[in-house]
Design a protein around this motif. Structure first.
Motif, PDB file in Angstrom:
ATOM      1  N   ASN A 140      23.516 -50.725  37.725  1.00  0.00           N
ATOM      2  CA  ASN A 140      22.102 -51.347  37.253  1.00  0.00           C
ATOM      3  C   ASN A 140      21.796 -50.665  36.274  1.00  0.00           C
ATOM      4  O   ASN A 140      22.921 -50.403  35.370  1.00  0.00           O
ATOM      5  CB  ASN A 140      21.082 -50.506  38.853  1.00  0.00           C
ATOM      6  CG  ASN A 140      21.276 -48.903  38.362  1.00  0.00           C
ATOM      7  OD1 ASN A 140      21.721 -48.614  36.743  1.00  0.00           O
ATOM      8  ND2 ASN A 140      20.687 -48.442  39.600  1.00  0.00           N
ATOM      9  N   ILE A 146      25.280 -50.330  42.414  1.00  0.00           N
ATOM     10  CA  ILE A 146      24.499 -51.289  43.024  1.00  0.00           C
ATOM     11  C   ILE A 146      25.727 -51.677  43.899  1.00  0.00           C
ATOM     12  O   ILE A 146      25.408 -51.737  45.300  1.00  0.00           O
ATOM     13  CB  ILE A 146      24.177 -52.439  42.865  1.00  0.00           C
ATOM     14  CG1 ILE A 146      22.606 -52.274  41.542  1.00  0.00           C
ATOM     15  CG2 ILE A 146      22.932 -53.506  43.595  1.00  0.00           C
ATOM     16  CD1 ILE A 146      21.904 -51.533  41.731  1.00  0.00           C
ATOM     17  N   TYR A 147      26.450 -52.308  43.824  1.00  0.00           N
ATOM     18  CA  TYR A 147      27.797 -52.738  44.206  1.00  0.00           C
ATOM     19  C   TYR A 147      28.784 -52.771  44.223  1.00  0.00           C
ATOM     20  O   TYR A 147      29.045 -52.651  43.106  1.00  0.00           O
ATOM     21  CB  TYR A 147      27.011 -54.941  45.055  1.00  0.00           C
ATOM     22  CG  TYR A 147      28.180 -55.187  45.694  1.00  0.00           C
ATOM     23  CD1 TYR A 147      28.138 -54.521  47.544  1.00  0.00           C
ATOM     24  CD2 TYR A 147      28.935 -56.373  45.513  1.00  0.00           C
ATOM     25  CE1 TYR A 147      28.589 -55.932  48.392  1.00  0.00           C
ATOM     26  CE2 TYR A 147      29.764 -56.997  46.340  1.00  0.00           C
ATOM     27  CZ  TYR A 147      29.764 -56.527  47.541  1.00  0.00           C
ATOM     28  OH  TYR A 147      30.790 -57.383  48.703  1.00  0.00           O
ATOM     29  N   GLN A 167      20.890 -58.205  51.132  1.00  0.00           N
ATOM     30  CA  GLN A 167      20.347 -57.413  51.506  1.00  0.00           C
ATOM     31  C   GLN A 167      19.382 -56.551  50.565  1.00  0.00           C
ATOM     32  O   GLN A 167      19.873 -56.710  49.998  1.00  0.00           O
ATOM     33  CB  GLN A 167      20.817 -56.145  52.513  1.00  0.00           C
ATOM     34  CG  GLN A 167      22.122 -56.926  53.598  1.00  0.00           C
ATOM     35  CD  GLN A 167      22.698 -55.505  54.102  1.00  0.00           C
ATOM     36  OE1 GLN A 167      22.362 -53.977  54.494  1.00  0.00           O
ATOM     37  NE2 GLN A 167      23.490 -55.989  55.207  1.00  0.00           N
ATOM     38  N   PRO A 168      17.939 -56.189  51.590  1.00  0.00           N
ATOM     39  CA  PRO A 168      17.141 -55.643  50.167  1.00  0.00           C
ATOM     40  C   PRO A 168      17.829 -55.183  48.795  1.00  0.00           C
ATOM     41  O   PRO A 168      17.716 -54.786  47.960  1.00  0.00           O
ATOM     42  CB  PRO A 168      15.963 -54.769  50.403  1.00  0.00           C
ATOM     43  CG  PRO A 168      15.670 -55.205  52.060  1.00  0.00           C
ATOM     44  CD  PRO A 168      17.394 -55.883  52.421  1.00  0.00           C
ATOM     45  N   LYS A 169      19.272 -53.697  49.113  1.00  0.00           N
ATOM     46  CA  LYS A 169      19.688 -53.064  48.331  1.00  0.00           C
ATOM     47  C   LYS A 169      20.024 -53.611  47.549  1.00  0.00           C
ATOM     48  O   LYS A 169      20.518 -52.657  46.360  1.00  0.00           O
ATOM     49  CB  LYS A 169      19.945 -51.255  49.319  1.00  0.00           C
ATOM     50  CG  LYS A 169      21.474 -52.124  49.690  1.00  0.00           C
ATOM     51  CD  LYS A 169      22.288 -50.873  51.304  1.00  0.00           C
ATOM     52  CE  LYS A 169      23.352 -51.519  52.119  1.00  0.00           C
ATOM     53  NZ  LYS A 169      23.090 -50.340  52.183  1.00  0.00           N
ATOM     54  N   TYR A 170      20.807 -54.868  47.500  1.00  0.00           N
ATOM     55  CA  TYR A 170      21.698 -55.230  46.761  1.00  0.00           C
ATOM     56  C   TYR A 170      20.658 -56.025  45.900  1.00  0.00           C
ATOM     57  O   TYR A 170      21.713 -56.523  45.272  1.00  0.00           O
ATOM     58  CB  TYR A 170      22.857 -55.611  47.278  1.00  0.00           C
ATOM     59  CG  TYR A 170      23.821 -54.468  48.168  1.00  0.00           C
ATOM     60  CD1 TYR A 170      24.374 -54.094  47.904  1.00  0.00           C
ATOM     61  CD2 TYR A 170      23.945 -54.455  49.342  1.00  0.00           C
ATOM     62  CE1 TYR A 170      24.612 -53.256  48.698  1.00  0.00           C
ATOM     63  CE2 TYR A 170      24.656 -54.048  50.672  1.00  0.00           C
ATOM     64  CZ  TYR A 170      25.157 -53.136  49.556  1.00  0.00           C
ATOM     65  OH  TYR A 170      26.029 -52.751  50.642  1.00  0.00           O
ATOM     66  N   SER A 171      19.684 -56.482  46.202  1.00  0.00           N
ATOM     67  CA  SER A 171      18.432 -57.318  45.159  1.00  0.00           C
ATOM     68  C   SER A 171      18.786 -56.641  44.278  1.00  0.00           C
ATOM     69  O   SER A 171      18.082 -55.854  43.762  1.00  0.00           O
ATOM     70  CB  SER A 171      17.882 -57.635  46.001  1.00  0.00           C
ATOM     71  OG  SER A 171      16.756 -56.738  46.093  1.00  0.00           O
ATOM     72  N   ASP A 173      16.307 -56.732  40.689  1.00  0.00           N
ATOM     73  CA  ASP A 173      15.018 -56.980  40.261  1.00  0.00           C
ATOM     74  C   ASP A 173      14.316 -57.596  39.399  1.00  0.00           C
ATOM     75  O   ASP A 173      15.583 -58.105  38.366  1.00  0.00           O
ATOM     76  CB  ASP A 173      14.227 -55.429  40.069  1.00  0.00           C
ATOM     77  CG  ASP A 173      14.341 -54.518  41.629  1.00  0.00           C
ATOM     78  OD1 ASP A 173      13.925 -55.521  42.193  1.00  0.00           O
ATOM     79  OD2 ASP A 173      14.352 -53.541  41.591  1.00  0.00           O
ATOM     80  N   GLU A 281      30.038 -55.600  53.134  1.00  0.00           N
ATOM     81  CA  GLU A 281      29.708 -53.745  52.924  1.00  0.00           C
ATOM     82  C   GLU A 281      30.458 -52.648  52.462  1.00  0.00           C
ATOM     83  O   GLU A 281      31.842 -52.851  52.624  1.00  0.00           O
ATOM     84  CB  GLU A 281      29.018 -53.302  53.156  1.00  0.00           C
ATOM     85  CG  GLU A 281      27.266 -54.354  53.236  1.00  0.00           C
ATOM     86  CD  GLU A 281      26.031 -53.354  53.823  1.00  0.00           C
ATOM     87  OE1 GLU A 281      26.078 -52.625  53.630  1.00  0.00           O
ATOM     88  OE2 GLU A 281      25.454 -54.440  55.345  1.00  0.00           O
TER      89      GLU A 281
END
Length: 281
Positions: A140, A146-147, A167-171, A173, A281
């Motif tokens: 980020n 992030i991944y 999944q939301p934690k990897y999206s 913004d 993941e």
């Protein structure tokens, strides 16, 4: 009774005249923009895009490294570099005036997406047996992970894609910039191992109503609208998907080659897609 009939004739005559006038008026159907007006009348895949049409310029922000692997300490020399399929440029330079050999500086520019989970594209050349371990990293704006994913690269040279877990934690913004790396390790994934690397930046932007209308107007060739709006990641992903499922379609093959040529990647414009890496993941 006769009087009523006489009054009815002028009304019928007037209605008939109005009907004729309406028939003579041209029909109206709203269009998104001039360049998409006739898309519905074109063949399914239409005319190939022009290799000089797209415009993905350097926007001045910090740049990444588009090509890597021509040489590196502790690593084998590659005949062709590992390459990120993103807008960028290569410049020939030398350490001092008149000094040889000259070196190539490779930059990757910030590229845009409208997707929460964009797909990343790379060219992997013919690699020695000890250069098939790789790692993809997405960070980020404050350089937090992030991944992160380990990969075993294909033995056959060609284009690969790497997706993010949905999944939301990897999206991503909207309006945030993210930094990605692809590292190809010379021996294994140990930190002591030498490696080649390439890196770049991606920013997610909002999907506007205008762009959404344009996408519908050119479907299934959505990449045309993405290109015209400077949205790189979604353009290359849509075109790659169509190209893979329509291998005999000359228009799609030419569009793929022209799009890569437009950003200076003509040396890999004819390379096949050899592997899709699904998110893990």
């Amino acid at each position: 009774m006769i009087g009523k009939k006489l009054l009815l004739f002028p009304r019928l005559k007037l209605a008939y005249i109005v009907f004729l006038v309406l028939l003579s008026l041209p029909t109206y159907s709203p269009t998104v923009s001039a360049q998409f007006t006739n898309s519905a009348n074109k063949p399914f895949f239409g005319t190939p895009i022009n290799s000089t049409r797209p415009n993905f310029p350097d926007n001045g922000i910090p740049t990444g490294r588009r090509k890597g692997g021509t040489s590196r300490d502790a690593c084998s020399v590659l005949s062709m570099p590992v390459t990120a399929i993103v807008p960028g440029e290569e410049t020939l330079s030398s350490a001092q005036k008149g000094t040889l050999p000259q070196t190539i500086s490779s930059k990757s520019f910030l590229a845009l997406t409208v997707s929460e989970y964009p797909i990343f594209w790379f060219y992997i050349p013919n690699l020695p047996p000890n250069l098939h371990s790789a790692e993809f990293v997405l960070l980020n704006e404050i350089e937090d992970d992030i991944y992160r994913s380990r990969l075993t690269l294909p033995e056959k040279p060609g284009v690969i894609s790497i997706s993010l877990p949905q999944q939301p934690k990897y999206s991503l913004d909207v309006d945030k910039k993210y930094h990605w790396y692809l590292k190809v390790y010379c021996n294994d994934l140990r930190k002591t191992s030498g490696y080649f690397y390439i890196d770049g930046l991606v920013q997610r932007v909002a999907l506007t109503q205008k762009l959404e209308s344009q996408l519908k107007a050119v479907k299934p060739r959505e990449y045309i609208a993405y290109i015209d709006n400077g949205i790189w990641y979604d353009a290359i992903t849509n075109l790659a998907s169509l190209r893979s499922s329509n291998l005999q379609n000359d228009t799609l093959q030419k569009d793929w080659a022209n799009l890569l040529k437009s950003v200076g990647l003509q040396d890999i414009a004819e390379e096949p897609i050899v592997r899709y890496y699904k998110a893990e993941e």
